[in-house]
Design a protein around this motif. Structure first.
Motif: not given
Length: 131
Positions: A75-76, A79, A83
């Protein structure tokens, strides 16, 4: 975690370099190859390879039930890398920011012990005794 970050970063860098090269050869956009390469790079570099490498790496190390590391590490990465994809996608020779890469390794280092604590609780719930 660092190997997974390195492999995913290389997939993203190489994939978007190939897509830029393809687009430079065909500026009119008559070929769908660039879009296919973009999609394949996104799927491999962000969504698929990171969880698989985290799982495989922990299995090689003999660790089990690393759900926290795999879920939150992926998940990190999703993201953080998601980004910064525009910078990587449109800038030749670009790399993901070093703080993101260092942060990913730090997150992995913090989540690995937390996964072991979670492993003990899951083991007791399932009736197993944790190692």
């Amino acid at each position: 975690m660092s190997v997974a970050v390195l492999v995913c970063h290389l997939i993203l860098s190489a994939g978007y370099a190939i897509a830029r090269d393809q687009k430079a050869r065909d500026p009119d956009g008559g070929s769908w190859a660039s879009a296919e390469i973009h999609l394949l790079t996104l799927i491999l570099g962000v969504l698929l390879v990171m969880p698989l490498l985290l799982w495989a790496g922990m299995r090689v190390l003999g660790e089990r039930d690393n759900y926290l590391l795999i879920m939150f590490g992926s998940l990190v990465w999703l993201l953080g890398a998601g980004y910064n994809l525009n910078h990587l996608e449109y800038t030749p020779g670009a790399h993901l920011p070093v703080p993101l890469l260092v942060g990913m390794v730090a997150v992995g280092a913090l989540l690995a012990p937390a996964s072991r604590l979670f492993q003990g609780r899951v083991g007791r719930v399932r009736g197993r005794v944790p190692r």
